[in-house]
Scaffold this motif. Structure first.
Motif, short mmCIF file in Angstrom:
data_model
loop_
_atom_site.label_atom_id
_atom_site.label_comp_id
_atom_site.label_asym_id
_atom_site.label_seq_id
_atom_site.Cartn_x
_atom_site.Cartn_y
_atom_site.Cartn_z
N ILE A 1 0.84 -1.29 0.08
CA ILE A 1 0.19 -0.03 0.12
C ILE A 1 0.94 1.28 0.11
O ILE A 1 1.80 1.35 0.91
N ARG A 2 0.46 2.14 -0.76
CA ARG A 2 1.21 3.25 -0.91
C ARG A 2 1.14 4.46 0.40
O ARG A 2 0.00 3.96 0.83
N PRO A 3 1.93 5.32 0.48
CA PRO A 3 1.61 6.08 1.85
C PRO A 3 0.28 7.00 1.46
O PRO A 3 0.00 7.39 0.42
N GLY A 4 -0.39 7.06 2.50
CA GLY A 4 -1.61 7.67 2.47
C GLY A 4 -2.72 6.87 2.26
O GLY A 4 -3.97 7.35 2.25
N GLY A 5 -2.39 5.68 1.76
CA GLY A 5 -3.54 4.55 1.40
C GLY A 5 -4.06 3.89 2.63
O GLY A 5 -3.61 4.47 3.66
N ALA A 6 -4.69 2.99 2.35
CA ALA A 6 -5.29 2.29 3.59
C ALA A 6 -5.53 0.81 3.27
O ALA A 6 -5.96 0.54 2.24
N PHE A 7 -5.74 -0.06 4.24
CA PHE A 7 -6.52 -1.34 3.97
C PHE A 7 -7.61 -1.34 4.93
O PHE A 7 -7.86 -1.21 6.11
N LEU A 8 -8.59 -1.78 3.92
CA LEU A 8 -10.09 -1.69 4.53
C LEU A 8 -10.44 -3.19 4.94
O LEU A 8 -10.30 -4.25 3.95
N VAL A 9 -11.04 -3.32 6.01
CA VAL A 9 -11.07 -4.83 6.35
C VAL A 9 -12.76 -4.81 7.03
O VAL A 9 -12.93 -4.08 7.93
N TYR A 10 -13.27 -5.92 6.65
CA TYR A 10 -14.55 -6.10 7.41
C TYR A 10 -14.69 -7.40 7.59
O TYR A 10 -14.20 -8.50 6.96
N GLN A 11 -15.05 -7.65 9.01
CA GLN A 11 -14.82 -9.10 9.64
C GLN A 11 -16.13 -9.25 10.75
O GLN A 11 -16.77 -8.22 11.21
N PHE A 12 -16.60 -10.31 10.69
CA PHE A 12 -17.50 -10.82 12.00
C PHE A 12 -17.07 -11.10 13.12
O PHE A 12 -17.68 -11.27 14.14
N ALA A 13 -15.62 -11.21 13.40
CA ALA A 13 -15.10 -11.38 14.55
C ALA A 13 -14.00 -10.44 14.74
O ALA A 13 -13.48 -9.98 13.89
N PRO A 14 -13.80 -9.74 16.01
CA PRO A 14 -12.99 -8.62 15.91
C PRO A 14 -11.50 -9.13 16.30
O PRO A 14 -10.79 -8.05 16.68
N LYS A 15 -11.12 -10.40 16.06
CA LYS A 15 -9.83 -10.75 16.55
C LYS A 15 -8.85 -10.27 15.35
O LYS A 15 -7.59 -10.05 15.68
N VAL A 16 -9.32 -9.69 14.16
CA VAL A 16 -8.32 -9.28 13.14
C VAL A 16 -7.65 -7.95 13.88
O VAL A 16 -6.56 -7.79 13.45
N HIS A 17 -8.33 -7.08 14.66
CA HIS A 17 -7.67 -6.19 15.37
C HIS A 17 -5.89 -6.29 15.92
O HIS A 17 -5.21 -5.62 15.60
N ALA A 18 -6.07 -7.74 16.44
CA ALA A 18 -4.57 -8.14 16.73
C ALA A 18 -3.57 -8.15 15.78
O ALA A 18 -2.32 -8.19 16.06
N LEU A 19 -3.94 -8.64 14.59
CA LEU A 19 -3.35 -8.70 13.45
C LEU A 19 -2.84 -7.28 12.87
O LEU A 19 -1.68 -7.29 12.19
N LEU A 20 -3.97 -6.46 12.96
CA LEU A 20 -3.71 -5.12 12.31
C LEU A 20 -2.76 -4.22 13.21
O LEU A 20 -1.96 -3.36 12.75
N ALA A 21 -3.03 -4.08 14.64
CA ALA A 21 -2.37 -3.20 15.40
C ALA A 21 -0.83 -3.37 15.31
O ALA A 21 -0.20 -2.03 15.61
N PRO A 22 -0.21 -4.34 15.19
CA PRO A 22 1.55 -4.36 15.25
C PRO A 22 1.95 -3.64 13.97
O PRO A 22 3.17 -3.34 13.84
N ARG A 23 1.04 -3.45 12.95
CA ARG A 23 1.58 -3.10 11.71
C ARG A 23 0.94 -1.59 11.29
O ARG A 23 1.46 -1.10 10.57
N TRP A 24 -0.17 -1.23 12.02
CA TRP A 24 -0.54 -0.05 11.58
C TRP A 24 -0.97 0.78 12.83
O TRP A 24 -1.69 0.25 13.69
N ALA A 25 -0.36 1.87 13.11
CA ALA A 25 -0.69 2.55 14.43
C ALA A 25 -1.95 3.36 14.47
O ALA A 25 -2.60 3.77 15.24
N ASN A 26 -2.36 3.74 13.22
CA ASN A 26 -3.69 4.68 12.91
C ASN A 26 -4.76 3.68 12.52
O ASN A 26 -4.77 3.32 11.10
N ILE A 27 -5.53 3.18 13.25
CA ILE A 27 -6.92 2.25 12.64
C ILE A 27 -8.16 2.78 13.05
O ILE A 27 -8.26 3.03 14.46
N ASP A 28 -8.68 3.04 12.14
CA ASP A 28 -10.22 3.41 12.62
C ASP A 28 -11.35 2.25 12.51
O ASP A 28 -11.04 1.28 11.90
#
Length: 208
Positions: free
Chosen positions: A160-187
């Protein structure tokens, strides 16, 4: 000349089985064949689709990537928003979904690839790009084999380019543990008008 056997005389080329004509039938078939790779038994709602795609800066999007497009639930919405010179790269591991998308969506901006999301850097490069602006995923990370989710997340962060984003939709919130170590800014948000309700994440790539 030896006589031609009955089997030789009647043999015909192998024909791929017909696919269901409706998206719902195709989606249900995919779920039955491989439930671990399909996050839900029903496609995402229109409300989820609109909310998930709302933060995208479409005017500056040249390459939009989706992992696991399935029957194209997001595909038409993406193509409706994508600029005329943009490219939508849809990557799926299911041959049936690949066939279905190629048969039902005819748009020169859409490129359907049979492959793994973990190979996204190579696939993006093969299609003439260095980086993707946005990557969308509905893959069920909680049910993927060990290590696969981490490999996909690492490759996605790299592509992903600078300023872009990874958009993820899930039915279980466990994916946050996968995203958090790699992205500091998560909405994060929850879309209740969906069956089942879905967790939405926008992992924002730091600007240059």
């Amino acid at each position: 000349m030896p006589p031609i056997s009955t089997t030789q005389a009647t043999a015909a080329p192998l024909v791929e089985p017909a696919l269901p004509s409706s998206p719902w039938g195709m989606f249900f078939r995919g779920f039955l064949k491989n439930p671990g790779m399909v996050g839900s038994i029903v496609p995402s709602s229109n409300k989820l689709i609109r909310r998930m795609l709302a933060p995208v800066d479409w005017a500056n999007t040249k390459l939009f990537v989706e992992y696991g497009p399935g029957v194209g639930t997001f595909s038409r919405a993406i193509l409706d928003r994508l600029p005329a010179d943009g490219v939508y790269l849809a990557i799926d591991t299911c041959p049936d979904f690949i066939r279905y998308l190629r048969q039902t969506i005819r748009d020169d901006r859409m490129r359907v690839v049979h492959g793994s999301a973990a190979d996204v850097e190579r696939i993006v490069a093969e299609h003439g790009f260095e980086k993707a602006d946005y990557v969308l995923s509905g893959l069920p990370f909680s049910t993927l084999p060990p290590g696969v989710g981490d490999a996909i997340a690492d490759a996605t962060q790299a592509v992903i380019r600078p300023g872009g984003a990874f958009l993820v939709y899930q039915f279980a919130p466990k994916v946050h543990a996968l995203l958090a170590p790699r992205w500091a800014n998560i909405d994060h948000a929850v879309e209740w008008w969906n069956m089942p309700p879905a967790n939405l994440y926008w992992a924002n790539q730091p600007a240059a």
